[in-house]
Scaffold this active site. Structure first.
Site, PDB file in Angstrom:
ATOM      1  CB  SER A 124     -53.301   1.773 -28.765  1.00  0.00           C
ATOM      2  OG  SER A 124     -54.245   1.294 -27.886  1.00  0.00           O
ATOM      3  CG  HIS A 130     -53.745  -3.615 -28.549  1.00  0.00           C
ATOM      4  ND1 HIS A 130     -54.395  -3.417 -29.751  1.00  0.00           N
ATOM      5  CD2 HIS A 130     -53.968  -2.489 -27.827  1.00  0.00           C
ATOM      6  CE1 HIS A 130     -54.979  -2.237 -29.741  1.00  0.00           C
ATOM      7  NE2 HIS A 130     -54.744  -1.652 -28.593  1.00  0.00           N
ATOM      8  CD  GLU A 188     -54.429  -6.127 -32.645  1.00  0.00           C
ATOM      9  OE1 GLU A 188     -54.913  -6.066 -33.785  1.00  0.00           O
ATOM     10  OE2 GLU A 188     -53.936  -5.135 -32.066  1.00  0.00           O
ATOM     11  CG  ASN A 207     -56.309   0.495 -33.414  1.00  0.00           C
ATOM     12  OD1 ASN A 207     -57.542   0.415 -33.514  1.00  0.00           O
ATOM     13  ND2 ASN A 207     -55.711   0.661 -32.256  1.00  0.00           N
TER      14      ASN A 207
HETATM   15  P1  NAI Z   1     -56.786   5.651 -18.363  1.00  0.00           P
HETATM   16  O1  NAI Z   1     -56.443   7.072 -18.448  1.00  0.00           O
HETATM   17  O2  NAI Z   1     -58.206   5.241 -18.194  1.00  0.00           O
HETATM   18  O3  NAI Z   1     -55.956   4.974 -17.162  1.00  0.00           O
HETATM   19  C1  NAI Z   1     -54.595   5.178 -16.940  1.00  0.00           C
HETATM   20  C2  NAI Z   1     -54.306   4.963 -15.446  1.00  0.00           C
HETATM   21  O4  NAI Z   1     -52.893   4.919 -15.279  1.00  0.00           O
HETATM   22  C3  NAI Z   1     -54.831   6.078 -14.533  1.00  0.00           C
HETATM   23  O5  NAI Z   1     -55.583   5.506 -13.502  1.00  0.00           O
HETATM   24  C4  NAI Z   1     -53.561   6.744 -13.995  1.00  0.00           C
HETATM   25  O6  NAI Z   1     -53.690   7.186 -12.666  1.00  0.00           O
HETATM   26  C5  NAI Z   1     -52.564   5.607 -14.076  1.00  0.00           C
HETATM   27  N1  NAI Z   1     -51.170   6.042 -14.191  1.00  0.00           N
HETATM   28  C6  NAI Z   1     -50.647   7.050 -14.922  1.00  0.00           C
HETATM   29  N2  NAI Z   1     -49.314   7.100 -14.783  1.00  0.00           N
HETATM   30  C7  NAI Z   1     -48.975   6.100 -13.950  1.00  0.00           C
HETATM   31  C8  NAI Z   1     -47.741   5.621 -13.424  1.00  0.00           C
HETATM   32  N3  NAI Z   1     -46.598   6.189 -13.740  1.00  0.00           N
HETATM   33  N4  NAI Z   1     -47.780   4.545 -12.612  1.00  0.00           N
HETATM   34  C9  NAI Z   1     -48.949   3.959 -12.287  1.00  0.00           C
HETATM   35  N5  NAI Z   1     -50.139   4.361 -12.736  1.00  0.00           N
HETATM   36  C10 NAI Z   1     -50.147   5.412 -13.572  1.00  0.00           C
HETATM   37  O7  NAI Z   1     -56.147   4.968 -19.682  1.00  0.00           O
HETATM   38  P2  NAI Z   1     -56.668   3.716 -20.545  1.00  0.00           P
HETATM   39  O8  NAI Z   1     -57.650   4.153 -21.520  1.00  0.00           O
HETATM   40  O9  NAI Z   1     -56.993   2.613 -19.620  1.00  0.00           O
HETATM   41  O10 NAI Z   1     -55.329   3.353 -21.384  1.00  0.00           O
HETATM   42  C11 NAI Z   1     -54.202   2.781 -20.793  1.00  0.00           C
HETATM   43  C12 NAI Z   1     -53.322   2.156 -21.864  1.00  0.00           C
HETATM   44  O11 NAI Z   1     -54.052   1.219 -22.626  1.00  0.00           O
HETATM   45  C13 NAI Z   1     -52.713   3.128 -22.862  1.00  0.00           C
HETATM   46  O12 NAI Z   1     -51.432   2.668 -23.208  1.00  0.00           O
HETATM   47  C14 NAI Z   1     -53.645   3.003 -24.044  1.00  0.00           C
HETATM   48  O13 NAI Z   1     -53.014   3.325 -25.262  1.00  0.00           O
HETATM   49  C15 NAI Z   1     -53.991   1.529 -24.012  1.00  0.00           C
HETATM   50  N6  NAI Z   1     -55.255   1.148 -24.632  1.00  0.00           N
HETATM   51  C16 NAI Z   1     -56.399   1.885 -24.454  1.00  0.00           C
HETATM   52  C17 NAI Z   1     -57.596   1.477 -25.048  1.00  0.00           C
HETATM   53  C18 NAI Z   1     -58.860   2.255 -24.837  1.00  0.00           C
HETATM   54  O14 NAI Z   1     -59.808   2.013 -25.594  1.00  0.00           O
HETATM   55  N7  NAI Z   1     -58.944   3.159 -23.885  1.00  0.00           N
HETATM   56  C19 NAI Z   1     -57.658   0.254 -25.889  1.00  0.00           C
HETATM   57  C20 NAI Z   1     -56.421  -0.476 -25.929  1.00  0.00           C
HETATM   58  C21 NAI Z   1     -55.273  -0.018 -25.358  1.00  0.00           C
END
Ligand code: NAI
Length: 385
Positions: free
Chosen positions: A116, A137, A149, A187
């Site tokens: 993001s 995105h 996006e 955003n």
């Molecule tokens: P989350 O915290 O729910 O999930 C992240 C996952 O990645 C966890 O299960 C963790 O164990 C795993 N992880 C961490 N390091 C790792 C590695 N080195 N190798 C493999 N797995 C690994 O995070 P979320 O919210 O799903 O966000 C993920 C990405 O998406 C971020 O870049 C965030 O900026 C982006 N994003 C999030 C949105 C949201 O509303 N939560 C919306 C759009 C984009």
């Protein structure tokens, strides 16, 4: 098509579901076994509900689940056509995974990030073959939100851009293309929805309930800004604002609000903590909306014109096309109308005058009218949306 998804958290799980529903063979990878198990169970629950509601036959729900394999080994991405990363928002951690991944997938595999806030160029730079890298995105929840996006970095090849847009569109998503600038489209353009509402509130012009009422009842937005900030989480929303503010070299248009900072510091994070701008405890006293239409119109007008100005400036800086800017806001954050279409309705000259009135009142850079609005008003033009 074989799709790899890195990270089985909120976003990765949603993206895996979208790809599998579109008949792709999906490998969902995470470092944590528990995260994979949680994701598997969450999908089973969603599928059961869809079957109960009669939306899917049992066989289809089973197939969607069977097409996803869960893995803690990056090696299982071998043979993937596309890999989408959705892990922690950290450049070093992401870069490390990409470097490892490049040694596993073949050279025509497209590598994408769901980031993001990081620049796509900085992530692409960690790859040997930077031209195969791109931003995709998604919005939360990915299976329900139509918008994606797509963000080419300066290194991305035309072919990778074309293929990625086609693939995501084939998955049934509304695809918009954005330049690699902070906040991409949604955003960035959405900032005044929160920021200007917070200014109005900080100045004491109205309470949160009145501002929310004006935006919902008079503006047709699904949620008022304070309701929405409480829903997103004040910590999360504050961080996005601060990130965009810093990334735009402290442009005062994106300045975060103390009111929100204090709320996060106090732990009043919103719905998830039981209290934010509103108190969600049963029987708690909450502010009531003054249902004064004249005042409400003034509030709506100020926030809306600031949103239009931001959307217009996004076009002015060639971050996206007019059509894509409007599609992004109606599909990514469910705005009742595209902002540029709304500007056409209100009249471009009207928007210029409203911005100039705000600038006259405050003498703050924040209220500068985008040059594109001024030019269009002078020529009597309308946005082509
Ligand atoms: P989350 O915290 O729910 O999930 C992240 C996952 O990645 C966890 O299960 C963790 O164990 C795993 N992880 C961490 N390091 C790792 C590695 N080195 N190798 C493999 N797995 C690994 O995070 P979320 O919210 O799903 O966000 C993920 C990405 O998406 C971020 O870049 C965030 O900026 C982006 N994003 C999030 C949105 C949201 O509303 N939560 C919306 C759009 C984009």
């Amino acid at each position: 098509m074989k799709v790899g998804v890195i990270g089985s958290g909120t976003m990765g799980s949603g993206i895996a579901q979208v790809a599998s529903t579109a008949n792709c063979e999906v490998v969902l990878y995470d470092v944590k076994d528990e995260a994979l198990e949680k994701s598997r169970q969450a999908l089973a629950k969603v599928m059961n509900r869809l079957v109960e509601k009669g939306k899917y036959e049992q066989a289809k729900a089973d197939e969607i689940q069977d097409r996803i394999s869960y893995s803690t080994r990056l090696n299982d991405f071998k043979g993937s056509d596309l890999v989408i990363e959705a892990i922690v928002e950290n450049l070093e951690v992401k870069s490390k995974v990409f470097q490892e991944l490049e040694g596993i997938v073949n050279e025509n595999c497209i590598i994408a990030s769901n980031t993001s806030s990081l620049s796509i160029a900085s992530l692409a730079a960690s790859l040997e073959q930077a031209e195969r890298f791109i931003g995709v995105h998604f919005f939360n929840p990915a299976p329900l939100m139509k918008l994606v996006e797509v963000i080419p970095a300066i290194q991305t090849s035309e072919e990778v851009l074309k293929k990625t847009k086609q693939t995501i569109a084939d998955w049934g998503k509304v695809v918009v293309e954005a330049k690699d600038t902070p906040g991409f489209i949604v955003n960035k353009v959405a900032r005044p929805f929160y920021g200007e509402a917070l200014r109005i509130y900080e100045e004491g012009m109205a309470n949160v309930a009145t501002i929310d009422w004006a935006m919902k009842e008079l503006g047709g937005f699904r949620m008022g800004p304070f309701q929405l900030m409480d829903f997103i989480g004040n910590d999360v929303n504050y961080t996005v604002t601060e990130t965009v503010f810093k990334a735009f070299y402290y442009d005062s248009r994106y300045k975060p609000a103390f009111a929100q900072k204090r709320l996060s510091e106090a732990g009043y994070l919103g719905k998830k903590s039981g209290r934010g701008y509103y108190n969600y405890a049963e029987g708690a006293l909450n502010p009531e909306a003054e249902q004064d239409e004249k005042k409400g119109r003034k509030i709506l007008d100020r926030i809306l014109v600031m949103l239009i100005n931001e959307a217009a400036d996004t076009l002015h800086l060639n971050i996206a096309s007019a059509v894509d800017i409007d599609l992004a806001m109606t599909n990514g954050v469910n705005y009742p109308k595209g902002l540029l279409a709304w500007a056409n309705e209100l009249g471009i000259q009207y928007c210029v005058e409203a911005m100039d009135d705000l600038f006259e009142e405050y003498h703050e850079e924040r209220y500068r009218c985008s040059p594109i609005l001024r030019k269009m008003a002078a020529k009597g033009e309308r946005f082509e949306v």
